[in-house]
Write a protein that holds these residues in place. Structure first.
Motif: not given
Length: 79
Positions: A19, A15-16, A10-13
């Motif tokens: 933001r 990060s999003r 879930r790192e990308e989620l």
């Protein structure tokens, strides 16, 4: 980025989500039951608290789950 580790995969989620929260001040996590929305929200809340940000957690009481807006009303009443 510090704070709690991301839930697995879930790192990308996260990060999003971070933001969006910083640019818009709010975000809505949607999905079917059991996909990990609460886990992602808790991970981001822990990261925000680690950065010294104030985190408000909005949840209904079991007795209020069938009353639309009950959690929002409780939040307003507490402020």
């Amino acid at each position: 980025m510090g704070g709690s580790p991301a839930p697995v995969g879930r790192e990308e989620l996260l990060s999003r989500l971070e933001r969006v929260l910083h640019s818009r001040g709010r975000a809505l996590l949607t999905g079917t039951a059991g996909v990990g929305k609460t886990e992602v929200a808790l991970a981001e809340a822990a990261r925000a608290e680690a950065r010294g940000e104030t985190v408000l957690w909005l949840a209904t009481l079991p007795a209020d789950r069938d009353i639309p807006g009950a959690a929002a009303a409780a939040l307003v009443a507490s402020a």
